[in-house]
Motif scaffolding. Structure first.
Motif: not given
Length: 131
Positions: A97-100
């Protein structure tokens, strides 16, 4: 040959006067209890259980069989409705998962307004819908 009533009476009178010794009854009781213990030891627990169950079933009447069958049918029906169904899960590939958060690129509003031709002669022709 059938015995007469007189012969039966004489036989009962003779037997009434015959009595075994007191030690006979004590020996008989000891031997009887000893045999019972030996049979209990020989009979395994599983065989004893099945013997009791078969005895219980043999004592049941037809109405109890009907009640038992109805109860078994109800138990199977309840179990059928209460057991969860098998859920098929698809194996999706795992991705991190990319939180940016990346803002979307939007052109400035001024450029969009400059591209529109809002003159009265072109009204309704360029990209506008009239309802």
């Amino acid at each position: 040959m059938k015995p007469t009533i007189q012969q039966i009476g004489d036989l009962l009178a003779l037997k009434r006067s015959e009595r075994p010794d007191e030690s006979y009854w004590q020996d008989f009781l000891c031997e009887f209890h000893q045999n019972q213990r030996e049979q209990a030891v020989k009979q395994s627990e599983i065989a004893h259980f099945f013997g009791r169950v078969s005895g219980w079933f043999s004592e049941m009447g037809p109405s109890k069989w009907a009640y038992g069958a109805g109860l078994a049918y109800a138990a199977v029906t309840v179990a059928f409705f209460l057991t969860p169904r098998d859920v098929v899960k698809e194996n999706t590939p795992v991705s991190p998962v990319n939180y940016q958060v990346v803002p979307a690129a939007t052109p400035p509003a001024v450029e969009q307004l400059n591209q529109l031709d809002l003159s009265p002669t072109t009204q309704g022709n360029v990209g506008e819908q009239v309802f």
